[in-house]
Design an enzyme around this catalytic site. Structure first.
Site, PDB file in Angstrom:
ATOM      1  N   GLU A 162     -51.251 -14.084  45.533  1.00 50.68           N
ATOM      2  CA  GLU A 162     -52.693 -13.934  45.339  1.00 50.68           C
ATOM      3  C   GLU A 162     -53.296 -13.693  46.715  1.00 50.68           C
ATOM      4  O   GLU A 162     -53.470 -14.610  47.509  1.00 50.68           O
ATOM      5  CB  GLU A 162     -53.293 -15.179  44.700  1.00 50.68           C
ATOM      6  CG  GLU A 162     -54.793 -15.037  44.423  1.00 50.68           C
ATOM      7  CD  GLU A 162     -55.443 -16.316  43.951  1.00 50.68           C
ATOM      8  OE1 GLU A 162     -56.488 -16.226  43.282  1.00 50.68           O
ATOM      9  OE2 GLU A 162     -54.931 -17.412  44.263  1.00 50.68           O
TER      10      GLU A 162
ATOM     11  N   ASP B 117     -50.274 -19.036  44.318  1.00 44.35           N
ATOM     12  CA  ASP B 117     -51.716 -19.235  44.286  1.00 44.35           C
ATOM     13  C   ASP B 117     -52.263 -19.440  45.693  1.00 44.35           C
ATOM     14  O   ASP B 117     -51.668 -20.161  46.512  1.00 44.35           O
ATOM     15  CB  ASP B 117     -52.022 -20.461  43.420  1.00 44.35           C
ATOM     16  CG  ASP B 117     -53.497 -20.766  43.321  1.00 44.35           C
ATOM     17  OD1 ASP B 117     -54.221 -19.966  42.704  1.00 44.35           O
ATOM     18  OD2 ASP B 117     -53.925 -21.801  43.876  1.00 44.35           O
TER      19      ASP B 117
END
Length: 601
Positions: free
Chosen positions: A298, A236
């Site tokens: 990401e 993330d």
């Protein structure tokens, strides 16, 4: 510390299950060359809170995932990525973590997770975890100690500053950095007379990755799950791992965002070169484990070429699959733009494998971004065809395969996402793309036995759901199943090269996928509301063949064609055809067969 991977009985069992996965076959029947499983994979994102509730509390959980593994196996996916299930106060719905080595009781237990790993492996499905390296929860023991005193052993685990003082003696943040969730990115702690940095909510303090102890501690957390048997991680917010050491102001780019803050060029808080040394060390860690584990990143970046560094450039020694968000997370159904981004991915990444994504839990669903309100189903098929036939690994978000729509809250008092509470009404937050999965037409769409689900259901769940679409051979769900199956059946689709065709066409995106043995498939996507006639010169592109035999088409069955002859594509048509000649006659179903028969394995 847990036992090593080679010593763990669970891990040995998973390893055997992975090795039992049958090698893929090419269109000519030859076993495909051994490649990492992830290179041509289809990974399915599970937003855990909204996938399946097994205990009636209105919130999805790990045992709910187990209940739906047969569906995922039938869909044909290779792996699941599960959003965070760690203990958390849920300020950012799990992305604010208190303990990286445990399961939040609302989602289950470690025993439940181990059961999920085993059951997924039985079905040939690997499990990827969401790992948040950028920050922790303010309730994490590290931060609790860090905020206790300046001389705490944990204080430098986070990014602190003494800030500034104005003429009136008021304490001010050290610079103009803003939080992506609104307001200053600096939070003052009076007891320490210091500010800490938070890229997201104040309850999510950023870790200080310039401190080597942080790296060791977080790598140990990841090793805990690797030794348990996970197949890798989705990382993330990975591009924002390290910030400018001098804490310099970021230059304004003009205007303000939906939170009312000035727009800034994030040159000191995102995509800093120092992050890549961390990625190389992380890659070395994960490559030390058997089973070809994977790192997915990401990576929201402004240019395709910027992704190259995240692969590790020519060395290929950083992330295995940084997300290419430029292809699928836009809003314009434009053949020229798609062609440009696909061409860049083929030429600017040192031959690295792209990873395409059109939907996720943070963005309005592709159905609503690309649909025109009249041809939404045709456009959804077109988007799916591009996603599964381009040269790329694939990320698929739950509900995308059935055409689940974005369902934003209609009143501010119904908003759950703090981003929407702060930004209302200009920004309604991310609740709309996180609504519960629609399984059937029964109560709560089969998601939960509790009528008070954590988010309300989409109003159309009685017609848009898995059960209804499984029964309809021409549904969007079966369209996805056919495409995923064809990636396995045809070497050209799974691992072939990609040749862009008719490059000057402003309305139709066309390309060929060509396998090493010369067999080829043609894809043509009409991205306009009017019929388009195309004439494709395959010979000039180096693709041999005489006939184009339709394998899959929408809307309706398009007839077979002669190579080089004009072909009429209806509005928003998607056409997938086998290129055949006397050297590679292969098998192509006759055009008179219905859709389900023509693409059935």
């Amino acid at each position: 510390m847990p036992k090593s991977f080679t010593q763990s009985g669970l891990s040995r069992g998973l390893r055997r299950a992975w090795l039992r996965l049958a090698p893929q076959r090419s269109g000519s029947g030859h076993t495909a060359a051994a490649e990492p499983w992830w290179k041509h994979s289809v990974t399915y994102e599970i937003y855990l809170r909204s996938f399946q509730d097994s205990n009636g509390d209105g919130v999805g959980d790990l045992n709910g995932v187990v209940q739906r593994l047969d569906y995922l196996e039938s869909l044909g996916i290779d792996a699941i990525w599960i959003t965070p299930f760690y203990p958390s106060p849920q300020v950012d719905f799990g992305y604010d973590i208190c303990d990286f080595r445990a399961i939040d009781p609302r989602f289950g237990t470690l025993a439940d997770f181990d059961h999920l790993l085993r059951e997924a492996a039985k079905r040939g499905i690997r499990v990827l975890l969401d790992m948040v390296l950028n920050h922790t929860s303010e309730q994490h023991p590290w931060f609790q100690e860090a905020a206790r005193a300046r001389d705490s052993a944990w204080h430098d685990f986070y990014l602190w500053s003494d800030g500034r003082t104005d003429g009136d003696g008021q304490r001010l943040p050290p610079n103009n950095w803003v939080s992506l969730f609104g307001g200053s990115a600096w939070q003052y702690v009076a007891a320490l007379d210091r500010f800490y940095y938070h890229r997201y909510y104040p309850q999510q303090p950023d870790l200080n990755w310039r401190n080597p102890q942080v790296e060791r501690a977080m790598f140990d957390n990841m090793a805990f799950w690797l030794e348990r048997g996970v197949a890798g991680f989705r990382l993330d917010a990975i591009t924002s791992l390290i910030e400018d050491a001098q804490l310099r102001d970021e230059p304004p780019s003009g205007g303000s965002n939906s939170q009312g803050d000035p727009n800034l060029e994030h040159i000191y808080t995102d995509n800093l070169p120092e992050t890549h040394a961390v990625m190389r060390r992380l890659r070395a860690l994960i490559d030390a484990y058997p089973g070809r584990r994977v790192l997915i990143g990401e990576t929201y970046l402004p240019r395709t070429a910027d992704l190259d560094a995240w692969y590790g450039g020519a060395r290929h020694n950083e992330l295995h699959l940084p997300m290419n968000t430029l292809v699928g997370l836009g809003e314009a159904l434009d053949a020229v733009t798609f062609r440009q981004h696909l061409s860049e991915a083929a030429t600017e990444l040192h031959h690295s494998q792209p990873l395409l994504v059109f939907d996720n839990h943070d963005r309005i669903r592709s159905w609503d971004r690309y649909g025109d309100g009249l041809h939404d189903r045709e456009i959804a098929r077109l988007i799916a065809t591009l996603l599964f036939t381009a040269r790329a690994a694939v990320l698929l978000y739950q509900g995308q395969e059935i055409g689940q729509r974005t369902s934003p809250p209609q009143r501010v008092e119904d908003v759950r996402d703090p981003l929407g509470i702060r930004g209302w009404p200009q920004d309604k937050g991310r609740d709309g793309e996180r609504t519960p999965m629609q399984w059937d037409a029964g109560p709560q769409a089969g998601f939960s036995s509790n009528p008070r689900t954590w988010l309300p259901l989409c109003a159309d769940y009685q017609t848009v759901n898995v059960a209804t679409e499984l029964a309809d051979p021409n549904s969007l769900l079966n369209w996805h199943r056919h495409l995923i199956s064809m990636r396995s059946r045809y070497a050209a689709l799974r691992s072939g090269s990609m040749v862009l065709l008719d490059r000057a066409n402003p309305h139709v995106l066309s390309y060929a996928r060509v396998s090493v043995d010369g067999s080829a498939l043609l894809v043509a996507l009409n991205m306009s509301a009017s019929a388009q006639t195309i004439t494709l010169d395959l010979v000039a592109a180096g693709v041999g063949g005489e006939r184009l035999l339709t394998l899959l088409s929408s809307p309706g069955v398009l007839p077979d064609a002669t190579v080089g002859a004009p072909v009429l594509l209806p509005p928003y048509a998607a056409w997938l055809a086998a290129v055949r000649d006397h050297r590679h006659p292969g098998h192509a179903p006759p055009a008179s067969e219905p859709l389900d028969a023509r693409v059935a394995p």
